[in-house]
Design a protein around this motif. Structure first.
Motif, PDB file in Angstrom:
ATOM      1  N   ARG A 390       0.833  -1.206   0.000  1.00  0.00           N
ATOM      2  CA  ARG A 390       0.000   0.000   0.000  1.00  0.00           C
ATOM      3  C   ARG A 390       0.869   1.259   0.000  1.00  0.00           C
ATOM      4  N   VAL A 391       1.978   1.238   0.712  1.00  0.00           N
ATOM      5  CA  VAL A 391       2.906   2.371   0.702  1.00  0.00           C
ATOM      6  C   VAL A 391       3.437   2.597  -0.712  1.00  0.00           C
ATOM      7  N   LYS A 392       3.757   1.537  -1.420  1.00  0.00           N
ATOM      8  CA  LYS A 392       4.235   1.671  -2.798  1.00  0.00           C
ATOM      9  C   LYS A 392       3.173   2.312  -3.677  1.00  0.00           C
ATOM     10  N   MET A 393       1.912   1.937  -3.470  1.00  0.00           N
ATOM     11  CA  MET A 393       0.834   2.531  -4.252  1.00  0.00           C
ATOM     12  C   MET A 393       0.733   4.028  -3.985  1.00  0.00           C
ATOM     13  N   LEU A 394       0.840   4.439  -2.720  1.00  0.00           N
ATOM     14  CA  LEU A 394       0.783   5.859  -2.392  1.00  0.00           C
ATOM     15  C   LEU A 394       1.969   6.612  -2.990  1.00  0.00           C
ATOM     16  N   LYS A 395       3.139   5.991  -3.013  1.00  0.00           N
ATOM     17  CA  LYS A 395       4.296   6.622  -3.640  1.00  0.00           C
ATOM     18  C   LYS A 395       4.038   6.859  -5.127  1.00  0.00           C
ATOM     19  N   ARG A 396       3.435   5.881  -5.792  1.00  0.00           N
ATOM     20  CA  ARG A 396       3.199   6.013  -7.234  1.00  0.00           C
ATOM     21  C   ARG A 396       2.185   7.108  -7.532  1.00  0.00           C
ATOM     22  N   PHE A 404       9.908  12.556   2.493  1.00  0.00           N
ATOM     23  CA  PHE A 404       9.524  11.604   3.526  1.00  0.00           C
ATOM     24  C   PHE A 404       8.421  12.139   4.447  1.00  0.00           C
ATOM     25  N   PRO A 405       8.440  13.429   4.897  1.00  0.00           N
ATOM     26  CA  PRO A 405       7.359  13.904   5.789  1.00  0.00           C
ATOM     27  C   PRO A 405       5.978  13.775   5.165  1.00  0.00           C
ATOM     28  N   LEU A 406       5.863  14.127   3.863  1.00  0.00           N
ATOM     29  CA  LEU A 406       4.557  14.029   3.210  1.00  0.00           C
ATOM     30  C   LEU A 406       4.151  12.571   3.038  1.00  0.00           C
ATOM     31  N   LEU A 407       5.100  11.713   2.655  1.00  0.00           N
ATOM     32  CA  LEU A 407       4.773  10.291   2.502  1.00  0.00           C
ATOM     33  C   LEU A 407       4.319   9.689   3.826  1.00  0.00           C
ATOM     34  N   ARG A 408       4.994  10.032   4.900  1.00  0.00           N
ATOM     35  CA  ARG A 408       4.611   9.492   6.214  1.00  0.00           C
ATOM     36  C   ARG A 408       3.194   9.930   6.589  1.00  0.00           C
ATOM     37  N   ARG A 409       2.885  11.203   6.338  1.00  0.00           N
ATOM     38  CA  ARG A 409       1.532  11.688   6.679  1.00  0.00           C
ATOM     39  C   ARG A 409       0.479  10.984   5.833  1.00  0.00           C
ATOM     40  N   ARG A 410       0.744  10.799   4.571  1.00  0.00           N
ATOM     41  CA  ARG A 410      -0.264  10.152   3.728  1.00  0.00           C
ATOM     42  C   ARG A 410      -0.481   8.696   4.158  1.00  0.00           C
ATOM     43  N   VAL A 411       0.594   8.003   4.530  1.00  0.00           N
ATOM     44  CA  VAL A 411       0.469   6.607   4.958  1.00  0.00           C
ATOM     45  C   VAL A 411      -0.382   6.532   6.226  1.00  0.00           C
ATOM     46  N   LEU A 412      -0.132   7.422   7.184  1.00  0.00           N
ATOM     47  CA  LEU A 412      -0.835   7.352   8.457  1.00  0.00           C
ATOM     48  C   LEU A 412      -2.253   7.915   8.363  1.00  0.00           C
ATOM     49  N   LEU A 413      -2.471   8.967   7.575  1.00  0.00           N
ATOM     50  CA  LEU A 413      -3.799   9.550   7.458  1.00  0.00           C
ATOM     51  C   LEU A 413      -4.725   8.672   6.620  1.00  0.00           C
ATOM     52  N   ALA A 414      -4.172   7.977   5.633  1.00  0.00           N
ATOM     53  CA  ALA A 414      -5.003   7.121   4.787  1.00  0.00           C
ATOM     54  C   ALA A 414      -5.437   5.861   5.506  1.00  0.00           C
ATOM     55  N   ALA A 415      -4.876   5.601   6.680  1.00  0.00           N
ATOM     56  CA  ALA A 415      -5.240   4.386   7.415  1.00  0.00           C
ATOM     57  C   ALA A 415      -6.612   4.542   8.064  1.00  0.00           C
TER      58      ALA A 415
END
Length: 415
Positions: A390-396, A404-415
């Protein structure tokens, strides 16, 4: 939109009992992070900027109360769990145990593949279904010349690596000096003989559904390719006569009437009916599959390599270990004492005199508590593996350009 995302409040973590830890590429081949998943709530709870043991151990210390940690076989994560949560139960992932077994098999098979290729095919058959091709059609002379030149270049590189390795150079130094990948250098340095490229299994062809007819006609003496092509067209074959010509040319018992003189030497004798040995990667996959799930050609290939005593011992022990791991999965029927079965297997591996197998067994012993927990509990790291996808999908969705800060927020907020 970015300001809104950065201003949103991250979800609270709450009390934790069991967590899964896995690494994922932030920038593939360069930067890797660590994803931590709450196994009870089935959601990611944090994304760390690296995968080193100090970072992960510090995170674990900030969250006391964790009693179960699932992970892969990484020594960094094992060290981090020991330092950050010494009272927690560490559980090795069963899928990774099978993966490590297959990797050990593949490394050993790569080293001895030249020796195994010399073994004859068994008379029990090659596992071929009626009308199934086991080798590709003969390539053109230009393609054969290109392949010959490529092999010559690889042979020069192999001899250079062997010479440097025997002189005492390290694998890393050889890789830097030759420009080869470290994996290629390791394969060349450990191989008993030049590792030939394994023959590929044939790609699907329009002729495949109709092979039974030309095979039957050729056993009756019909070797006229154009005549066979006309018969196949009447049976629904939509391909050209060239495919039929290539099929017949490899199986002729005598030259065609109009064969040019320069080709008579090449077609005067029938082609050797030899079955190419699968690649080390394919053989390792076959050896770790359940016996009842093996296709016929896999059974034939394993029977062939088991004529080598060392391969027979390694294959038997690999199948025992794979069966033990699968029986301890949630849907399996575990033995009465899986830890005891593991100890018996480790003793057999130590006495096998196969370096690759002894190395694998030594790694299991170093990680003994986590491996035994994998056999005796139902915990798995599958949740963390799925969340990494799922993290790979968000990166794409961000074209890989997010920090990294934006990726971390998207991973945690999308949960």
């Amino acid at each position: 939109m970015l300001r809104l995302v950065h201003g949103m409040t991250l979800p609270s973590i709450g009390p934790l009992r069991a967590v899964g830890i896995d690494d994922g590429a932030i920038r593939k081949g360069q930067t890797y992070g660590t994803l931590i998943v709450d196994l009870d709530r089935r959601r990611p709870i944090d994304l760390l900027p690296d995968r080193t043991s100090p970072t992960v151990a510090a995170w674990l210390r900030r969250h006391p109360g964790i009693t179960v940690i699932t992970r892969d076989r990484s020594s960094e994560y094992a060290r981090a769990a020991t330092l950050g949560a010494p009272a927690a139960l560490q559980v090795a992932d069963r899928w990774h145990l099978l993966l490590n077994l297959r990797q050990a098999l593949e490394r050993w098979l790569t080293r001895v593949h030249g020796r195994l290729r010399c073994l004859p095919s068994l008379p029990i058959g090659d596992g071929r279904r009626p009308g199934q091709r086991l080798c590709t059609y003969r390539r053109s002379e230009a393609e054969i010349a290109v392949s010959r030149d490529s092999r010559a270049r690889r042979l020069v590189a192999y001899e250079d690596v062997r010479r440097r390795s025997q002189a005492g150079e390290t694998l890393l130094a050889i890789a830097r000096a030759t420009g080869l990948a470290r994996g290629t250098v390791r394969k060349y340095a450990q191989a008993e003989s030049f590792p030939e490229r394994a023959a590929r299994r044939p790609e699907p062809s329009h002729l495949d559904p109709h092979l039974a007819h030309p095979e039957e006609r050729m056993t009756q003496g019909g070797e006229n390719a154009m005549e066979l092509w006309r018969e196949l067209r009447g049976r629904g074959f939509a391909g050209t006569h060239r495919q039929v010509h290539r099929f017949v040319a490899e199986r002729r018992t005598r030259p065609a009437r109009r064969t040019a003189r320069k080709w008579l030497v090449r077609t005067s004798s029938p082609a050797a009916d030899t079955i190419a040995l699968p690649s080390p990667k394919q053989l390792a996959w076959f050896l770790t599959q359940p016996v009842e799930a093996r296709p016929p050609h896999a059974t034939a290939a394993i029977g062939r390599i088991e004529q080598d005593p060392e391969a027979a011992r390694f294959g038997a022990l690999a199948q025992l270990f794979a069966t033990l791991i699968r029986s301890c999965c949630v849907d399996g029927t575990p033995p009465a004492d899986p830890a005891g079965e593991l100890d018996i297997w480790l003793d057999a591996a130590r006495l096998s005199d196969i370096p690759a197998l002894k190395t694998f067994a030594a790694g299991l012993e170093r990680d003994g508590a986590a491996v035994r927990a994998a056999l005796t509990t139902s915990w798995s790291n599958g949740q963390a593996e799925g969340q990494i996808s799922r993290v790979k999908m968000l990166k794409r969705t961000m074209y890989g350009r997010a920090g990294f800060p934006l990726l971390r927020r998207r991973v945690l907020l999308a949960a």
